[in-house]
Design a protein around this motif. Structure first.
Motif, PDB file in Angstrom:
ATOM      1  N   UNK A 279       0.889  -0.818  -0.208  1.00  0.00           N
ATOM      2  CA  UNK A 279       0.437  -0.017  -0.145  1.00  0.00           C
ATOM      3  C   UNK A 279       1.101   1.493   0.298  1.00  0.00           C
ATOM      4  N   UNK A 280       1.049   1.612  -0.652  1.00  0.00           N
ATOM      5  CA  UNK A 280       1.957   2.945  -1.398  1.00  0.00           C
ATOM      6  C   UNK A 280       1.349   4.157  -0.789  1.00  0.00           C
ATOM      7  N   UNK A 281       0.685   4.353  -0.904  1.00  0.00           N
ATOM      8  CA  UNK A 281       0.104   5.714   0.161  1.00  0.00           C
ATOM      9  C   UNK A 281      -0.360   5.184   1.405  1.00  0.00           C
ATOM     10  N   UNK A 282      -0.370   4.180   1.882  1.00  0.00           N
ATOM     11  CA  UNK A 282       0.119   3.957   4.034  1.00  0.00           C
ATOM     12  C   UNK A 282       1.791   5.094   3.344  1.00  0.00           C
ATOM     13  N   UNK A 283       2.370   4.016   2.723  1.00  0.00           N
ATOM     14  CA  UNK A 283       3.576   3.043   3.251  1.00  0.00           C
ATOM     15  C   UNK A 283       4.406   5.326   3.070  1.00  0.00           C
ATOM     16  N   UNK A 284       3.614   5.578   2.210  1.00  0.00           N
ATOM     17  CA  UNK A 284       4.384   7.305   1.706  1.00  0.00           C
ATOM     18  C   UNK A 284       3.727   8.198   3.744  1.00  0.00           C
ATOM     19  N   UNK A 285       2.811   7.982   3.721  1.00  0.00           N
ATOM     20  CA  UNK A 285       2.622   8.868   4.604  1.00  0.00           C
ATOM     21  C   UNK A 285       3.027   8.300   5.879  1.00  0.00           C
ATOM     22  N   UNK A 286       2.883   7.230   6.277  1.00  0.00           N
ATOM     23  CA  UNK A 286       3.796   7.130   6.852  1.00  0.00           C
ATOM     24  C   UNK A 286       5.687   7.601   7.551  1.00  0.00           C
ATOM     25  N   UNK A 287       5.464   7.587   6.155  1.00  0.00           N
ATOM     26  CA  UNK A 287       7.049   8.419   5.906  1.00  0.00           C
ATOM     27  C   UNK A 287       6.982   9.874   6.967  1.00  0.00           C
ATOM     28  N   UNK A 288       6.505  10.195   6.319  1.00  0.00           N
ATOM     29  CA  UNK A 288       6.011  11.466   6.075  1.00  0.00           C
ATOM     30  C   UNK A 288       5.844  11.810   7.684  1.00  0.00           C
ATOM     31  N   UNK A 289       5.120  10.779   8.008  1.00  0.00           N
ATOM     32  CA  UNK A 289       4.553  11.264   9.793  1.00  0.00           C
ATOM     33  C   UNK A 289       5.490  10.594  11.060  1.00  0.00           C
TER      34      UNK A 289
ATOM     35  N   UNK B  23      -1.577  13.027  12.304  1.00  0.00           N
ATOM     36  CA  UNK B  23      -2.300  12.158  13.305  1.00  0.00           C
ATOM     37  C   UNK B  23      -3.461  11.666  13.295  1.00  0.00           C
ATOM     38  N   UNK B  24      -4.088  12.776  12.815  1.00  0.00           N
ATOM     39  CA  UNK B  24      -5.775  12.280  12.125  1.00  0.00           C
ATOM     40  C   UNK B  24      -6.576  11.602  11.243  1.00  0.00           C
ATOM     41  N   UNK B  25      -5.197  11.912  10.528  1.00  0.00           N
ATOM     42  CA  UNK B  25      -5.129  10.854   9.305  1.00  0.00           C
ATOM     43  C   UNK B  25      -5.065   9.536   9.341  1.00  0.00           C
TER      44      UNK B  25
ATOM     45  N   UNK C  52      -7.163   6.144   9.736  1.00  0.00           N
ATOM     46  CA  UNK C  52      -7.135   4.610   9.229  1.00  0.00           C
ATOM     47  C   UNK C  52      -6.911   4.062   9.794  1.00  0.00           C
ATOM     48  N   UNK C  53      -6.479   4.170  10.479  1.00  0.00           N
ATOM     49  CA  UNK C  53      -5.827   2.517  11.534  1.00  0.00           C
ATOM     50  C   UNK C  53      -6.853   2.004  12.139  1.00  0.00           C
ATOM     51  N   UNK C  54      -7.739   3.633  12.408  1.00  0.00           N
ATOM     52  CA  UNK C  54      -9.002   2.942  13.629  1.00  0.00           C
ATOM     53  C   UNK C  54     -10.510   2.126  12.819  1.00  0.00           C
ATOM     54  N   UNK C  55     -10.099   2.752  11.703  1.00  0.00           N
ATOM     55  CA  UNK C  55     -11.814   2.624  10.845  1.00  0.00           C
ATOM     56  C   UNK C  55     -11.605   2.036   9.721  1.00  0.00           C
ATOM     57  N   UNK C  56     -10.018   1.809   9.416  1.00  0.00           N
ATOM     58  CA  UNK C  56     -10.361   0.581   8.220  1.00  0.00           C
ATOM     59  C   UNK C  56      -9.335  -0.627   8.649  1.00  0.00           C
ATOM     60  N   UNK C  57      -8.280  -0.255   8.815  1.00  0.00           N
ATOM     61  CA  UNK C  57      -6.950  -0.876   8.989  1.00  0.00           C
ATOM     62  C   UNK C  57      -7.291  -2.470  10.356  1.00  0.00           C
TER      63      UNK C  57
END
Length: 388
Positions: free
Chosen positions: A275-285, A364-366, A370-375
């Motif tokens: 999941x590239x979007x998730x990986x990108x967000x985690x990198x930025x976060x 943090x909100x994203x 993502x984590x709480x309502x999907x993953x």
């Protein structure tokens, strides 16, 4: 020795209702976020909201059945009182963990009570820290959920020990050195690996000038970027060989098979689809946490140990990806991340550094949404104790 029929039936497929699981997960998420919101709005009523949060969290998590691959191992510990020669029983258990199992077995309560106790033990120090920073509660509780829910269900004994590490940070914030040290002493006697965290915690508490210069941030960022872009899985086997040759005296099971645990053979996810979007967000976060929180912890020294322990969690996750043993180390330090981010958001708002505040808040909100309502709406097991 207990009858083999009482031990965890690894070969059984349990009847479970996915909808029931997801409804309880939704209730838990809304309780944590809603409770955190109301604590921030009405801190005088903290004890009422805290009781609700602790009760919902502990009952839902404590009554889960087969929650992760290690669940059966710790279930067997309880029903066998560590007296069985069955394969999935803790061998050479730590002193306090052994004492707890014998005591619980002597009392004779149902096995699921023990798992409720584990959950109460984990959520209690988190709520105590929320009491100190009520305006950060929604962020602390939300991030605590998405960071820890999956692994706390699986790495049960490690998170029992981690509970005492959170207590130690709470007492550190309260300037109660005696209770802080007592909590640090207790943790490794539930899980030996916590000695690593205890040593690191004390190092960052008492070494005031450790990586305190502004230019040190460049080193921290550079190391993170190196691990993200340049660290190769080919390094894992070299690390495994080094561990086995230098730490064989510990006789720890993970190290004895380190060449497996550090490679894709023990990866949580061998899928080629990432999941590239998730990986990108985690990198930025993670990058934002490293950069923004560095300045915050320089101004608020009580965040110093939290910052560097969280940094270690980020580095282990970035190096290891889904490799099992790296994730084990990652989870040792991960418990401090919710407090670092949640408290930093509060401090940034008070200091009116709004640019950094909105960056950290939005990322943090994203991550929470993502984590709480999907993953975290999916699991390896959807069962509860009534499905046993």
């Amino acid at each position: 020795r207990p009858p083999r029929s009482t031990l965890f039936p690894y070969t059984t497929l349990f009847r479970s209702n996915v909808v029931v699981f997801q409804i309880t997960r939704l209730i838990l998420v809304l309780t944590l976020l809603g409770g955190g919101y109301y604590i921030s709005r009405k801190p005088r009523n903290f004890k009422y909201y805290a009781v609700i949060i602790a009760s919902v969290y502990s009952l839902i998590e404590g009554l889960r059945w087969g929650r992760g691959v290690d669940y059966g191992h710790y279930y067997n510990d309880i029903v066998s009182d560590l007296s069985s020669n069955y394969l999935f029983i803790t061998k050479q258990p730590e002193l306090l963990y052994k004492f707890w199992i014998h005591t619980f077995n002597f009392i004779g309560l149902p096995f699921w009570v023990a798992f409720i106790v584990y959950s109460v033990l984990l959520i209690t120090p988190v709520l105590l820290i929320c009491k100190l920073f009520p305006k950060s509660s929604v962020w602390i509780l939300g991030l605590f959920y998405v960071f820890t829910i999956s692994q706390s269900e699986n790495l049960i004994r490690q998170y029992i020990a981690s509970s005492f590490l959170i207590f130690s940070y709470y007492y550190y914030l309260k300037n109660n050195t005696q209770m802080m040290l007592l909590s640090l002493i207790v943790a490794p006697f539930f899980h030996f690996s916590e000695f690593i965290v205890v040593f690191s915690f004390l190092l960052f508490v008492y070494t005031k000038r450790f990586l305190s210069k502004s230019w040190h941030l460049l080193f921290l960022v550079a190391l993170y970027l190196f691990c993200f872009f340049l660290w190769s899985s080919s390094f894992y086997l070299d690390v495994a060989v080094w561990l086995k040759s230098n730490f064989s005296f510990l006789d720890i099971g993970y190290l004895n098979s380190a060449d497996e645990w550090f490679t894709e053979e023990h990866s949580f996810d061998n899928s080629e689809v990432v999941n590239q979007l998730n990986l990108l967000h985690r990198f930025v976060f993670f990058l934002a946490i490293i950069v923004i929180c560095f300045d915050v912890q320089k101004k608020y020294s009580k965040l110093r140990p939290c910052y560097y322990l969280s940094y270690l969690a980020i580095i282990f996750k970035t190096m290891g990806g889904n490799i099992e043993l790296y994730n084990r180390f990652h989870n040792l330090f991960l418990i401090f991340l919710p407090f670092l981010v949640g408290i930093s958001i509060l401090i940034l708002r008070k200091r009116r550094t709004m640019y950094q505040y909105y960056i950290l808040l939005s990322l943090s909100l994203i991550y929470i949404l993502y984590g709480a309502f999907y993953r975290e709406m999916f699991s390896s097991s959807y069962a509860f104790v009534w499905d046993k």
